[in-house]
Design an enzyme around this catalytic site. Structure first.
Site, PDB file in Angstrom:
ATOM      1  N   HIS A 120       0.849  -1.196   0.000  1.00 38.60           N
ATOM      2  CA  HIS A 120       0.000   0.000   0.000  1.00 38.60           C
ATOM      3  C   HIS A 120       0.881   1.242   0.000  1.00 38.60           C
ATOM      4  O   HIS A 120       2.107   1.170  -0.051  1.00 38.60           O
ATOM      5  CB  HIS A 120      -1.030  -0.029   1.129  1.00 38.60           C
ATOM      6  CG  HIS A 120      -0.480   0.064   2.529  1.00 38.60           C
ATOM      7  ND1 HIS A 120       0.362   1.061   2.945  1.00 38.60           N
ATOM      8  CD2 HIS A 120      -0.678  -0.724   3.609  1.00 38.60           C
ATOM      9  CE1 HIS A 120       0.650   0.909   4.216  1.00 38.60           C
ATOM     10  NE2 HIS A 120       0.045  -0.187   4.648  1.00 38.60           N
ATOM     11  N   HIS A 128       4.111   1.454   2.160  1.00 39.25           N
ATOM     12  CA  HIS A 128       5.277   0.709   1.669  1.00 39.25           C
ATOM     13  C   HIS A 128       5.874   1.430   0.462  1.00 39.25           C
ATOM     14  O   HIS A 128       7.089   1.520   0.304  1.00 39.25           O
ATOM     15  CB  HIS A 128       4.882  -0.716   1.254  1.00 39.25           C
ATOM     16  CG  HIS A 128       4.084  -1.435   2.298  1.00 39.25           C
ATOM     17  ND1 HIS A 128       2.810  -1.889   2.068  1.00 39.25           N
ATOM     18  CD2 HIS A 128       4.379  -1.748   3.575  1.00 39.25           C
ATOM     19  CE1 HIS A 128       2.361  -2.469   3.166  1.00 39.25           C
ATOM     20  NE2 HIS A 128       3.283  -2.395   4.096  1.00 39.25           N
ATOM     21  N   CYS A 135       1.326  -9.904  21.597  1.00 34.43           N
ATOM     22  CA  CYS A 135       0.410  -9.451  20.540  1.00 34.43           C
ATOM     23  C   CYS A 135       0.747 -10.221  19.271  1.00 34.43           C
ATOM     24  O   CYS A 135       1.883 -10.148  18.783  1.00 34.43           O
ATOM     25  CB  CYS A 135       0.548  -7.954  20.291  1.00 34.43           C
ATOM     26  SG  CYS A 135      -0.373  -7.438  18.817  1.00 34.43           S
ATOM     27  N   CYS A 145       1.718  -7.829  16.286  1.00 36.30           N
ATOM     28  CA  CYS A 145       3.093  -7.288  16.306  1.00 36.30           C
ATOM     29  C   CYS A 145       4.123  -8.398  16.401  1.00 36.30           C
ATOM     30  O   CYS A 145       5.313  -8.141  16.199  1.00 36.30           O
ATOM     31  CB  CYS A 145       3.301  -6.381  17.509  1.00 36.30           C
ATOM     32  SG  CYS A 145       2.213  -4.978  17.568  1.00 36.30           S
ATOM     33  N   CYS A 188      -3.009  -4.109  23.171  1.00 38.73           N
ATOM     34  CA  CYS A 188      -1.824  -3.733  22.392  1.00 38.73           C
ATOM     35  C   CYS A 188      -1.960  -2.256  22.010  1.00 38.73           C
ATOM     36  O   CYS A 188      -2.980  -1.865  21.434  1.00 38.73           O
ATOM     37  CB  CYS A 188      -1.740  -4.586  21.126  1.00 38.73           C
ATOM     38  SG  CYS A 188      -0.617  -3.884  19.912  1.00 38.73           S
ATOM     39  N   HIS A 203      -2.401  -2.144  17.977  1.00 35.10           N
ATOM     40  CA  HIS A 203      -3.563  -2.749  17.326  1.00 35.10           C
ATOM     41  C   HIS A 203      -4.865  -2.569  18.101  1.00 35.10           C
ATOM     42  O   HIS A 203      -5.938  -2.877  17.575  1.00 35.10           O
ATOM     43  CB  HIS A 203      -3.326  -4.249  17.114  1.00 35.10           C
ATOM     44  CG  HIS A 203      -2.261  -4.533  16.112  1.00 35.10           C
ATOM     45  ND1 HIS A 203      -0.932  -4.612  16.428  1.00 35.10           N
ATOM     46  CD2 HIS A 203      -2.339  -4.739  14.776  1.00 35.10           C
ATOM     47  CE1 HIS A 203      -0.229  -4.860  15.326  1.00 35.10           C
ATOM     48  NE2 HIS A 203      -1.058  -4.936  14.320  1.00 35.10           N
ATOM     49  N   LYS A 213      -4.542   5.849  11.249  1.00 35.89           N
ATOM     50  CA  LYS A 213      -3.337   5.157  10.822  1.00 35.89           C
ATOM     51  C   LYS A 213      -3.634   4.291   9.605  1.00 35.89           C
ATOM     52  O   LYS A 213      -4.736   3.800   9.436  1.00 35.89           O
ATOM     53  CB  LYS A 213      -2.871   4.284  11.992  1.00 35.89           C
ATOM     54  CG  LYS A 213      -1.390   4.191  12.100  1.00 35.89           C
ATOM     55  CD  LYS A 213      -1.013   3.364  13.292  1.00 35.89           C
ATOM     56  CE  LYS A 213      -0.079   2.281  12.857  1.00 35.89           C
ATOM     57  NZ  LYS A 213       0.386   1.465  13.957  1.00 35.89           N
ATOM     58  N   LYS A 252      -3.032  -2.361   7.143  1.00 34.03           N
ATOM     59  CA  LYS A 252      -3.979  -3.421   6.863  1.00 34.03           C
ATOM     60  C   LYS A 252      -4.460  -4.057   8.167  1.00 34.03           C
ATOM     61  O   LYS A 252      -5.639  -4.277   8.371  1.00 34.03           O
ATOM     62  CB  LYS A 252      -3.291  -4.461   5.989  1.00 34.03           C
ATOM     63  CG  LYS A 252      -4.100  -5.699   5.720  1.00 34.03           C
ATOM     64  CD  LYS A 252      -4.945  -5.548   4.495  1.00 34.03           C
ATOM     65  CE  LYS A 252      -5.888  -6.726   4.433  1.00 34.03           C
ATOM     66  NZ  LYS A 252      -6.284  -7.195   3.231  1.00 34.03           N
TER      67      LYS A 252
END
Ligand code: MSP
Length: 630
Positions: free
Chosen positions: A18, A21, A126, A129, A143, A146, A294, A297
């Site tokens: 996405h 990246h 998590c 992560c 977390c 997340h 944020k 995905k």
């Protein structure tokens, strides 16, 4: 000639590439193209991180084997980089034998040296992560990244004696200020290191996870994904071939701030323990958000923004990412801001200059020998070019792409004014002014030649078109980017439609967060504690001005109690700047800074909106600025 080896993070194969990246990879590409232009030996590595729990889980959910799943997504990454014109020299996948071999060698070496031991650990984990969280890091039992529940896991594992390197690492960071840049991230790592550093669990039992590299000394365990992944940077250049020899000592990493801890803490201690020279420098950029939330995905908001490359062209997309983000700080992505930049900077400033200059030169040239009648205005262009080049060189030292581009755009502005002032179309009407016309055309051809070089790292397609139009041949080097030496006017073909303007009427899709808008909750109610996290305060507007080139944004200087800060508000279509000065408004005072159209915003002004009417929240009795709102 210096050597430069640059890496991007290797991206997880749990989801397709996405915008985030693409941003890192484009930044790395711009940097590598720049270093090649400087004449350096450059090696550019990117790749995919393919092991670990989360990949195993998404593959299972898709009814595929982890390998088949990884193959598919790794191919999507490779295809994306190819389409974006990314000039990486290698693409490493952590499932390749060359990588696995190095990981196992390093593990064995550390194990033999007593740097790895077997022990038991219980902690909150998590899965998103793939790491344990310490009590201090956990927020409301969840977390912090997340916002999902953590799982308590107690199991026997192998541990790397990371704690042993805490003092050494602190000293290394203190003695080498440039080791992690920008400075705020070096300070953040020093911050982590103020707490006792734990040993690092570097294995996962195969009873729980099989998708990983087996430990060479115990096949009932696979390697923890971060320990495996970080080593890619080293394994990719350890093959002993000519292409990669002598690179390691020059390695620099480029990452997003989300993975600072593994790169700033785990990685240097791993290298130190394994007796491998440390990396040269860790370069950390901020995060893009989309509509205030944020972009990732796993957090659940899939980013469509990436499709914008197809819609507006690679160069425009690339330019926006490089120009809009202040390196190290967060930025907010919106299609509207991209279109604003495209129209203002690319279509207007650069596109018009290329079109006007090439049309004028095509009409008046070529000229074999231009009379040496150089005037002050021509010398100013030469100076502006030298300044732009110096700005680019300075900025690129620290990955400050936005500053490099601002430097080039200052030059473009100067040349546009030079065209207006020297009015070659008027000179062309008077044969007596032919010598002056020829000099002006030579200066313009020179300027296009300069842009054809210095823009290459940032706008490779446009730069190539400019070079082709003026017939610039020969090797492309930064050294040749000098204005003022040209004694002829070359044959030039017209450059038209370099960046066509985009109609700004209601661009569909994402838009920048406006006052009153923000991340929508999950649809349910929130606890009072969630609300209390938002710090609302009264602020007094001290000054207001329009953000250049933006229809919607105002730059406000505000006072919040004792403090003065800058804030960007999307109300320019509803309020004249002068009408806001002296007013008291309500702001969200504890928002992370974000950069909007190149201006750092520290907070958000609250406003109500209804069917196109926007109304700022003000106070019905006077209270001092800085007062809390609740
Ligand atoms: N696999 C690990 C990295 C291992 S490196 C040895 C990983 N992968 S990831 O797919 O999650 O990629 C994270 C990186 O992608 C970030 O560090 C950053 O470079 C880029 N970005 C992902 N989302 C981003 C934004 N929203 N904004 C900016 N960059 C972002 O972590």
């Amino acid at each position: 000639m210096s050597t430069f080896y640059l890496t991007t993070p290797i991206y997880y194969v749990n989801a397709r590439p996405h915008l985030g990246h693409a941003c890192t990879t484009i930044m790395a590409d711009a940097m590598c193209r720049y270093r090649r232009l400087r004449g350096d030996r450059v090696y550019f590595l990117t790749g995919t991180d393919e092991h670990g729990e989360r990949i195993a889980q998404v593959a299972a959910a898709a009814g595929k084997s982890p390998r088949a799943y990884a193959d598919e997504i790794a191919a999507a990454y490779q295809e994306t980089w190819r389409r974006l014109g990314i000039t990486n020299d290698d693409f490493i996948r952590t499932t390749e034998p060359r990588h696995k071999k190095v990981v196992q060698e390093v593990l064995q070496r550390l194990y033999d040296a007593g740097e790895i031991y077997f022990g038991e650990y219980g902690g909150w984990y998590c899965y998103g992560c793939e790491r344990f969280y310490t009590e201090k890091e956990i927020v409301d039992g969840k977390c912090p990244d997340h916002q999902t529940a953590l799982t308590f896991i107690k199991e026997k594992n192998y541990f790397f004696r990371m704690s042993k390197y805490q003092t050494w690492l602190i000293k290394h960071l203190e003695d080498n200020p440039g080791f992690i840049q920008p400075d705020r991230y070096r300070n953040e790592v020093l911050g982590f290191l103020r707490e006792p550093l734990q040993d690092l669990s570097i294995s996962r039992p195969t009873s729980r996870l099989e998708w990983g590299i087996p430990l060479p000394f115990d096949d009932k365990y696979v390697t923890y994904v971060w320990f495996d992944a970080l080593l890619n940077y080293y394994s990719a250049v350890s093959g002993g071939d000519e292409k990669t020899r002598g690179l390691w000592e020059h390695v620099e990493h480029l990452i997003g701030k989300d993975i600072l801890k593994p790169h700033g803490v785990y990685w240097p201690t791993m290298l130190k323990a394994a007796g491998i020279p440390l990396y040269r420098r860790l370069n950390v950029h901020g995060y893009w958000s989309l509509g205030g939330s944020k972009m990732s995905k796993s957090v659940g908001n899939v980013v469509e923004a990436f499709q914008l490359t197809d819609k507006y062209g690679h160069d425009a997309f690339r330019y926006f990412l490089l120009r809009e983000m202040n390196f190290g700080l967060d930025a907010s992505f919106s299609e509207e801001a991209l279109v604003d930049r495209l129209n203002a900077d690319l279509a207007n400033d650069l596109g018009n200059l290329a079109s006007r200059a090439s049309t004028l030169i095509a009409a008046g040239g070529p000229v074999a020998q231009v009379p040496a009648l150089v005037e002050a205005a021509d010398r100013e262009i030469a100076t502006a070019a030298a300044e732009a080049r110096a700005a680019v060189e300075r900025a690129m030292e620290e990955f400050a792409f936005q500053k490099a581009l601002a430097g080039i755009w200052a030059f473009i502005g100067t040349v546009n004014r030079y065209v207006d002032a020297s009015a070659p179309w008027a000179l062309a009407k008077d044969p007596a002014k032919r010598p002056r016309l020829e000099r002006v055309l030579a200066t313009l051809a020179d300027s296009l030649g300069f842009l054809g070089i210095v823009l290459d790292p940032f706008l490779p397609d446009a730069a190539r078109k400019i070079r082709e139009a003026i017939g610039a041949g020969g090797p492309l080097t930064l050294e040749a980017a000098v204005v003022g030496r040209l004694t002829s006017v070359p044959r030039v073909s017209k450059i038209s439609g370099l960046f066509p303007r985009v109609d700004t009427k209601a661009p569909p899709g994402a838009h920048a967060p406006r006052p009153g808008e923000g991340a929508k909750g999950a649809g349910g109610k929130i606890a009072i504690g969630d609300f209390q996290k938002v710090e609302l305060r009264v602020a007094e507007v001290l000054a207001a001005e329009r953000v250049p080139k933006s229809k919607k944004l105002l730059k406000l200087s505000i006072r919040v109690g004792e403090e003065t800060r800058t804030l960007v508000a999307g109300v320019a279509e509803h309020y004249e700047p002068a009408a806001l000065v002296g007013r008291k408004v309500v702001i969200v005072a504890n928002l992370e800074p974000a950069t909007l159209m190149g201006v750092e915003s520290n907070g958000m002004v609250l406003a109500a909106s209804h069917e196109g009417t926007v109304s700022l929240l003000t106070l019905d009795k006077d209270v001092p600025s800085g007062s809390k709102v609740k």
